[in-house]
Design an enzyme around this catalytic site. Structure first.
Site, PDB file in Angstrom:
ATOM      1  CG  ASN A   1      -2.097 -94.268 -71.972  1.00 47.84           C
ATOM      2  OD1 ASN A   1      -3.201 -94.153 -71.457  1.00 47.84           O
ATOM      3  ND2 ASN A   1      -0.990 -94.474 -71.266  1.00 47.84           N
ATOM      4  CD1 TRP A   2      -6.401 -90.629 -75.709  1.00 45.29           C
ATOM      5  CD2 TRP A   2      -8.476 -90.056 -75.085  1.00 45.29           C
ATOM      6  NE1 TRP A   2      -7.143 -90.421 -76.848  1.00 45.29           N
ATOM      7  CE2 TRP A   2      -8.416 -90.066 -76.493  1.00 45.29           C
ATOM      8  CE3 TRP A   2      -9.688 -89.729 -74.463  1.00 45.29           C
ATOM      9  CZ2 TRP A   2      -9.521 -89.764 -77.292  1.00 45.29           C
ATOM     10  CZ3 TRP A   2     -10.788 -89.420 -75.257  1.00 45.29           C
ATOM     11  CH2 TRP A   2     -10.704 -89.436 -76.655  1.00 45.29           C
ATOM     12  CE  LYS A   3       0.534 -91.090 -70.453  1.00 44.67           C
ATOM     13  NZ  LYS A   3       1.883 -90.947 -69.947  1.00 44.67           N
TER      14      LYS A   3
ATOM     15  CG  HIS B   1       1.211 -97.027 -68.586  1.00 46.53           C
ATOM     16  ND1 HIS B   1       1.870 -96.089 -67.825  1.00 46.53           N
ATOM     17  CD2 HIS B   1       1.265 -96.584 -69.867  1.00 46.53           C
ATOM     18  CE1 HIS B   1       2.292 -95.117 -68.625  1.00 46.53           C
ATOM     19  NE2 HIS B   1       1.942 -95.394 -69.867  1.00 46.53           N
TER      20      HIS B   1
ATOM     21  CD  GLU C   1       1.865 -92.569 -66.717  1.00 51.79           C
ATOM     22  OE1 GLU C   1       0.639 -92.642 -66.949  1.00 51.79           O
ATOM     23  OE2 GLU C   1       2.663 -91.944 -67.451  1.00 51.79           O
TER      24      GLU C   1
ATOM     25  CD  GLU D   1       4.396 -97.007 -72.999  1.00 50.24           C
ATOM     26  OE1 GLU D   1       3.954 -96.272 -73.880  1.00 50.24           O
ATOM     27  OE2 GLU D   1       3.969 -96.999 -71.838  1.00 50.24           O
TER      28      GLU D   1
ATOM     29  N   GLY E   1       6.574 -89.215 -71.261  1.00 50.91           N
ATOM     30  CA  GLY E   1       6.154 -87.881 -70.843  1.00 50.91           C
ATOM     31  C   GLY E   1       7.298 -86.924 -70.567  1.00 50.91           C
TER      32      GLY E   1
ATOM     33  CB  SER F   1       8.715 -88.572 -75.782  1.00 48.51           C
ATOM     34  OG  SER F   1       8.572 -88.308 -74.389  1.00 48.51           O
TER      35      SER F   1
ATOM     36  N   GLY G   1       1.191 -91.177 -75.574  1.00 48.65           N
ATOM     37  CA  GLY G   1       0.520 -90.448 -74.496  1.00 48.65           C
ATOM     38  C   GLY G   1       0.196 -89.035 -74.939  1.00 48.65           C
ATOM     39  N   GLY G   2       1.086 -88.103 -74.596  1.00 51.15           N
ATOM     40  CA  GLY G   2       0.856 -86.677 -74.841  1.00 51.15           C
ATOM     41  C   GLY G   2       0.355 -86.346 -76.239  1.00 51.15           C
TER      42      GLY G   2
HETATM   43  C1  PEP Z   1       2.548 -93.526 -72.435  1.00 50.09           C
HETATM   44  O1  PEP Z   1       2.186 -93.114 -71.358  1.00 50.09           O
HETATM   45  O2  PEP Z   1       2.197 -94.639 -72.797  1.00 50.09           O
HETATM   46  C2  PEP Z   1       3.406 -92.670 -73.256  1.00 50.09           C
HETATM   47  C3  PEP Z   1       4.137 -93.223 -74.172  1.00 50.09           C
HETATM   48  O3  PEP Z   1       3.384 -91.319 -72.982  1.00 50.09           O
HETATM   49  P1  PEP Z   1       4.147 -90.157 -73.809  1.00 50.09           P
HETATM   50  O4  PEP Z   1       3.888 -90.416 -75.271  1.00 50.09           O
HETATM   51  O5  PEP Z   1       3.511 -88.882 -73.332  1.00 50.09           O
HETATM   52  O6  PEP Z   1       5.586 -90.249 -73.475  1.00 50.09           O
END
Ligand code: PEP
Length: 249
Positions: free
Chosen positions: A9-11, A94, A96, A166, A172, A212, A233-234
């Site tokens: 997930n590049w956001k 999501h 966010e 999640e 994050g 994470s 994500g990251g």
């Molecule tokens: C996400 O936003 O879906 C996510 C899991 O982010 P991260 O891996 O950065 O926690």
């Protein structure tokens, strides 16, 4: 046997030209035929990324869609637009988007039904806040999110949906759920699907963990019986993503 699905997930990261560089960097690292690899990218990156991954094992996803077909919805992107651009998967719900953009479970239900009607493969996110976890209501909360999201969805349709568990407190933050915590909730999500539909549907649906996940913790998380992949994500913006895709090496 459910095939693992590792989705990035590049956001709101990577301009179109940066996206092309990232695809090139990751290209030699994400080759694993045993895993479905998906890049969920910002809307403006979809067309260049679809072209850049041609001939590879990578599938492209969007990070959101709108549930109406077309019309006066300034700034929104429809299912037909995504399909025409070459998108296969789409994230919805999501945390966010729920938090910053006030998306409700009812919106997510409409998005899920629209994506399925049009033939997109949905990745439906759910998860609890730290406060909800501390109150001991995690499983009830997530069962409710799943029940509302899947309202009016048939068993046949549900089999093709990916659910991403999640925990909001792990997104994050560098705080990962332990593999036992993640497995407990993913198992409960599968039980919820069995309750709504039947065991065959629950056995087929794929459930990811997200929060994470990285090259160091992915192996243990992905070894859990009810965790069929990761939403990342990251770490999806780094060569680490290749290590997650090849978590068995
Ligand atoms: C996400 O936003 O879906 C996510 C899991 O982010 P991260 O891996 O950065 O926690």
């Amino acid at each position: 046997m459910r095939k693992k699905i590792i989705a990035g997930n590049w956001k709101m990261n990577e301009t179109p030209s940066e996206a092309l560089k990232l695809v090139e960097t990751l290209k030699p690292l994400v080759n694993n035929p045993d895993v479905d690899v998906v890049y969920c990218v910002p809307a403006i990156d979809i067309v260049p990324v679809v072209n850049a991954v041609k001939g590879t094992n990578v599938h492209v996803g969007a990070e959101n869609l709108y549930f109406e077909d077309k019309g006066a919805y300034t700034g929104e992107v429809s299912a037909d637009m995504l399909l025409d651009a070459g998108v296969e998967y789409v994230i919805m719900g999501h945390s966010e988007r729920r938090g910053y953009f006030h998306e409700t479970d009812a919106d997510i239900n409409k998005k899920l039904k629209k994506a399925l009607e049009k033939g997109l493969k949905p990745i439906v996110c759910c998860g609890e806040s730290l406060e909800q976890r501390e109150q001991g209501i995690t499983e009830d909360w997530i069962r409710m999110q799943i029940k509302i999201a899947f309202s009016g969805v048939t068993a046949d349709q549900a089999k093709g949906v990916v659910i991403a568990y999640e925990p909001i407190w792990a997104i994050g933050t560098g705080k990962t759920a332990t593999s036992a915590q993640a497995e407990e909730v993913c198992k409960s999500i599968r039980e919820t699907i069995a309750e709504i539909y039947d065991q065959a549907t629950a056995d087929e649906i794929r459930i990811q963990y997200g929060g994470s996940m990285n090259a160091g913790n992915c192996k243990e998380l992905l070894a859990q019986p009810d965790i069929d992949g990761g939403l990342i994500g990251g770490a999806s913006l780094k060569p680490d993503f290749g290590k997650i895709v090849n978590y068995k090496d």
